[in-house]
Design an enzyme around this catalytic site. Structure first.
Site, PDB file in Angstrom:
ATOM      1  N   CYS A 191      -2.559  -2.885   1.095  1.00 21.75           N
ATOM      2  CA  CYS A 191      -4.001  -2.704   0.650  1.00 21.75           C
ATOM      3  C   CYS A 191      -4.172  -3.284  -0.701  1.00 21.75           C
ATOM      4  CB  CYS A 191      -4.417  -1.261   0.926  1.00 21.75           C
ATOM      5  SG  CYS A 191      -5.995  -0.868   0.123  1.00 21.75           S
ATOM      6  N   ASP A 198      -0.165  -2.290   5.488  1.00 20.23           N
ATOM      7  CA  ASP A 198      -0.842  -2.521   6.555  1.00 20.23           C
ATOM      8  C   ASP A 198       0.163  -3.404   7.522  1.00 20.23           C
ATOM      9  OD1 ASP A 198      -3.320  -1.466   5.445  1.00 20.23           O
ATOM     10  OD2 ASP A 198      -3.836  -3.401   4.470  1.00 20.23           O
ATOM     11  N   HIS A 230      -7.264  -6.634   5.315  1.00 26.35           N
ATOM     12  CA  HIS A 230      -6.766  -7.166   6.639  1.00 26.35           C
ATOM     13  C   HIS A 230      -7.603  -8.487   6.729  1.00 26.35           C
ATOM     14  CE1 HIS A 230      -6.309  -2.666   6.903  1.00 26.35           C
ATOM     15  NE2 HIS A 230      -5.674  -2.778   8.073  1.00 26.35           N
ATOM     16  N   GLY A 260      -6.398   6.482   9.555  1.00 31.68           N
ATOM     17  CA  GLY A 260      -7.424   7.263   9.773  1.00 31.68           C
ATOM     18  C   GLY A 260      -8.392   7.276  10.908  1.00 31.68           C
TER      19      GLY A 260
END
Length: 285
Positions: A191, A198, A230, A260
């Site tokens: 991130c 990620d 992303h 999440g």
């Protein structure tokens, strides 16, 4: 990243709730949504923000959606969210999670009202139309979980790797003209703000001079310690392949694992691409 971009994304870190301890709303609060402009990162990779030479969309799947019906009984559901890659902004993922959490104790008369509310709020946030589908668990269509993308898996190549910051110089071609579908499950980046990992899979469909497979895999692995969102990683892969390999046509499709309750799945292509039928679910999702 130049100092101007560093300043922009430092402001995002300061103003958004990424990397900060968050308070959770008890009731519906669309103000939790936080937009991030696409343009600065596109300028960094020389991808014209106003160009019509690339197409695509961002698709989000949310597996933790809930609200109260008119009698106060909880409803649980899944949501599919998609919007065009030419929207001025993307949604900061933690803000989307906090927004959805604000629905948990809020009352809605029916699913249609939930869909309309979410679509309106997200469209306002990113400055572009957002398509939203919400499926209560009893209404979710049967969905196949795929072991992998279609195509030739690059990960079986026995290569040595030592570069873990983006290195497009690994990309090269031969004179042979081909049409290929390739994929890798080794895509990993961090991130941009929090440095959280990620994890993703990426499919590359192209027509043109044959791309060296070993070099392509080394290039994808070189994202391992790279810090970007992303959507930005997939656009960088698309832009680098276009620049260094110059294919006649190219599609780059990334599918990331969830965090999440949310997974993010960007696709970029030289050809117009419809969302219908593209939202497959891979084994790690």
């Amino acid at each position: 990243m130049n100092k101007e971009l560093e300043s922009i994304y430092q402001n995002i870190a300061n103003q958004s709730e990424l990397g900060q301890t968050a308070n959770y709303d008890s009731y519906y609060n669309p103000k939790r949504l936080y937009p991030i402009p696409r343009a600065p990162k596109r300028q960094e990779i020389n991808l014209d923000p106003n160009s019509t030479t690339f197409y695509g969309f961002d698709c989000w799947n949310h597996y933790e959606v809930s609200w109260l019906n008119s009698k106060g009984k909880p409803v649980v559901a899944m949501a599919v969210i998609s919007y065009d890659c030419h929207s001025p902004c993307i949604i900061e993922s933690k803000s989307l999670k906090l927004y959805f959490n604000s629905l948990n104790n809020s009352t809605f008369p029916d699913v249609e009202t939930v869909v309309q509310t979410i679509s309106k709020d997200l469209s306002y946030c990113i400055g572009s139309e957002v398509a939203v589908n919400v499926y209560p668990l009893s209404d979710i269509p049967n969905q196949t979980i795929y072991a992998a993308f279609d195509g030739v898996c690059l990960d079986k190549l026995d290569i040595e790797c030592s570069v873990y910051h983006v290195m497009p110089d690994f990309l090269s071609t031969s004179s042979e003209l081909v049409e290929e579908v390739l994929y890798s499950d080794l895509l990993k980046s961090n991130c941009l703000v929090t440095n959280q990992p990620d994890w993703g899979s990426v499919q590359i469909i192209y027509k043109g001079k044959k791309i060296n497979h070993e070099g392509l895999l080394k290039y994808l692995i070189s994202f391992r310690n790279h810090n970007e969102f992303h959507e930005q990683c997939i656009e960088r892969i698309f832009a680098d392949i276009m620049r260094f390999c110059q294919p006649e046509s190219l599609t780059v499709y990334g599918r990331y694992t969830r965090r999440g309750g949310l997974d993010i799945n960007p696709i970029r292509s030289t050809e117009p691409c419809a969302f219908d039928g593209q939202n497959i679910r891979l084994i790690r999702q």
